[in-house]
Design an enzyme around this catalytic site. Structure first.
Site, short mmCIF file in Angstrom:
data_model
loop_
_atom_site.label_atom_id
_atom_site.label_comp_id
_atom_site.label_asym_id
_atom_site.label_seq_id
_atom_site.Cartn_x
_atom_site.Cartn_y
_atom_site.Cartn_z
N ASP B 92 0.86 -1.18 0.00
CA ASP B 92 0.00 0.00 0.00
C ASP B 92 0.90 1.24 0.00
OD1 ASP B 92 0.98 0.20 2.54
OD2 ASP B 92 -0.93 -0.15 3.54
N ASP B 265 -7.85 -7.59 1.42
CA ASP B 265 -6.82 -7.81 2.43
C ASP B 265 -7.43 -7.51 3.77
OD1 ASP B 265 -5.43 -5.25 3.94
OD2 ASP B 265 -6.48 -4.67 2.11
N CYS B 303 -11.24 -29.39 8.23
CA CYS B 303 -10.20 -28.43 7.81
C CYS B 303 -8.88 -29.19 7.64
CB CYS B 303 -10.04 -27.31 8.82
SG CYS B 303 -8.70 -26.15 8.40
N CYS B 305 -5.83 -27.84 7.58
CA CYS B 305 -4.66 -27.08 8.01
C CYS B 305 -3.83 -27.87 9.02
CB CYS B 305 -5.06 -25.72 8.59
SG CYS B 305 -5.54 -25.75 10.32
N CYS B 308 -5.55 -28.15 12.52
CA CYS B 308 -6.71 -29.05 12.63
C CYS B 308 -6.35 -30.51 12.39
CB CYS B 308 -7.80 -28.61 11.66
SG CYS B 308 -8.58 -27.06 12.19
N HIS B 334 -4.58 -21.65 11.15
CA HIS B 334 -5.95 -22.10 10.85
C HIS B 334 -6.79 -20.99 10.23
CE1 HIS B 334 -9.93 -23.74 10.96
NE2 HIS B 334 -10.31 -22.63 11.57
#
Lengths: 369, 369
Positions: B92, B265, B303, B305, B308, B334
């Site tokens: 940015d 974002d 999930c 990830c 998890c 996660h």
């Protein structure tokens, strides 16, 4: 139960190359165990820990007992599952933390009552409960409850602690109820040779799966530590693993391997990592130092860790300087990898019969840590 | 320079499926960009970030400008190397942080002078310096300096900010000196339709590589945000990517995709993760809650990830409760994976022409976040 295979003893020192076989995998010795105090090696995931080359991890019974409690760990499938670490685990008995962290409210031959350092809750620990808790946590190696006298304790106090440690070890062995776990005893006695000899002798008679040397690295200094270790290892059986608790700096480890130690644990790689202190072959680096602002080289040239293969010193310094967790994560990874590379070099030097010369050279180089 | 390929527009909404091609790889849109404020996505490594499925990451020029400074990042090989992220990066302009974090000392049509929130040092930023700094940082996509009026600003103030944003965008385009980077303009104007139309119209005339909608998610609420986004996207060219800055909650994202947004974002996945708040398909989980003490299920069933697939809710709760960094690390992983799975579901629903029905259903389910 774990078994220990002694592969090779150095011809010019007491150093040994071995292999500890557990239900969760084999550990090449001499080995360094990172410390997962409360079920987590601080700052990193078990996956990252595995990538540093760690083969076995230590967890503290004292911390897990107070938080989240044994019922919770057991209910969630035991310590391996709770920590998401499917390799070997060693739990200490809680003795060291009881004597160093908590406020003692009562101690006698039966056991010890203390106030939790977290909330002041009264907790009672004796040989039977310390063993039972470790049986339920389910580590591959568990430790007898010992009394660790503070540094500077007089001979009488050291004697009482050593005698109590022997009596408690006997009771731990009797209480030990999980044949999948190995039980190690702990030799106490401060830097008093006679007490160490008494304690080691009595414990060896009881025939444990392994022997630890406790009560060192508490302020006695490198030379006194090493003298005591050299004296004590000679009193321990050759066919059982020897574990020097809470040690230590790279130079301490090399010297203790030369004296016949097989296993180590220490919080230094992670604690120092969180404090922006990096171990390198060329000595320590303090990453908060302004000198590193624009430094493009890695923490340690030639290191194969995730930090060194991806980040400049300048970037790591910036993460610490900006309060980013990534700084602590990266240096914990690097320092743990540094320790595992050190152990690999030790094992390699033992295998090629170059250990003594290598150790002499290293100890001269790194004495200034 | 990046190019944007519009692959498919939904038949029943303004939602779009596209692909943004940059020198550091392709980004499938709609896309969510995790925020690497000071060159690090808080709490995790770039490797872990990659494993969450993130394709592009955002870094804040304001933070990097103050610490470690552009010279340092440039000297260390540019932002990709500094961050150890070889995928696409967007920076940015610093405008938003100047107006929200620092103490302004002077603002006029030339630029803005402010006091650093870190040490009070005076810093001057204008269209040319903001562009030059981003040219040197080297992200794949850079943003024009804009003036973001605070929520609640009156019409006159919003108008001044929107007009200044247009003038600054023109100067940024003229100053932009790195043809490898795409330059996006930012539409301001609060929730005033006429101002948004003016600002969008003027910026489109200048022909940027992409268009962002700024000044939202600052307190106006979901409905006002969505009305403004719906109004503004209709004023933007179809063949350029549209980026809604700083948004947001899962429901905000689904609704904004339906209104025609391609890029997002937000710090929520990591900030909430550090605060023991987990996003799940079934609503939020607050992991400090006692209810999770002995819970053996993962944070979110199904999930994929690292958290998890390896840890119970009980273990994650324990890590937070014990002050272990691992709690924040695991929930950041996660939550970031939750957001990437959300975007993957959005893209999939668009590809199979089921987006509108899917979005209706989701928005009903997750409105209570």
């Amino acid at each position: 139960m774990s078994t220990f295979e002694l592969l090779h003893t150095d011809s010019r020192s007491a150093a040994r190359r071995g292999c500890l076989k557990t239900a969760h995998g084999e550990v090449e010795t001499p080995a360094f165990m990172p410390v997962g105090t409360a079920g987590a090696v601080k700052g990193i995931t078990p996956q990252q820990l595995r990538e540093t080359g760690a083969g076995i991890v230590l967890a503290n019974t004292y911390h897990l007992l107070l938080r989240p409690g044994v019922d919770v760990v057991e209910g969630l499938g035991g310590l391996h599952k709770f920590m998401a670490w499917d390799g070997p685990i060693l739990t200490d008995s809680g003795g060291y933390q009881v004597f160093s962290l908590s406020q003692l409210t009562k101690i006698d031959d039966d056991g010890v009552e203390f106030a939790s350092h977290i909330d002041g809750a009264k907790v009672y620990l004796d040989a039977e409960t310390a063993t039972g808790i470790q049986n339920r946590l389910g580590a591959d190696i568990i430790m007898c409850l010992d009394e660790c006298a503070a540094f500077g304790a007089g001979e009488a106090q050291l004697k009482t602690a050593a005698e109590r440690t022997v009596r408690w070890a006997k009771r731990c062995k009797e209480a030990h109820a999980n044949p999948d776990q190995s039980l190690f005893a702990i030799v106490q006695g401060g830097t008093e040779k006679a007490l160490r000899a008494y304690c080691a002798g009595e414990l060896v008679k009881l025939d444990f799966d392994g022997y630890a040397i406790g009560g060192l690295s508490v302020g006695e200094g490198h030379d006194n530590m090493l003298k005591t270790v050299t004296h004590t290892t000679q009193l321990l059986p050759e066919d059982k693993p020897r574990y020097l608790m809470g040690v230590g700096m790279p130079g301490d480890i090399i010297a203790a391997v030369r004296a016949g130690i097989d296993m180590f644990d220490c919080v230094l790689p992670t604690r120092n990592g969180r404090n922006a202190f990096a171990f390198t072959e060329n000595g320590p680096l303090r990453l908060r130092n302004n000198a590193h602002i624009g430094a493009s080289e890695p923490i340690e040239a030639g290191c194969d860790c995730y930090c060194c293969t991806n980040f400049s010193r300048g970037a790591v310094r910036h993460f610490f300087n900006s309060g980013e967790m990534l700084g602590a994560i990266l240096l914990s990874v690097h320092n743990l990898r540094f320790y595992q590379r050190l152990m690999a070099k030790i094992r390699q030097a033992l295998e090629t019969n170059e250990f003594s010369d290598w150790a002499d050279k290293q100890l001269k180089m790194i004495i200034d840590y």
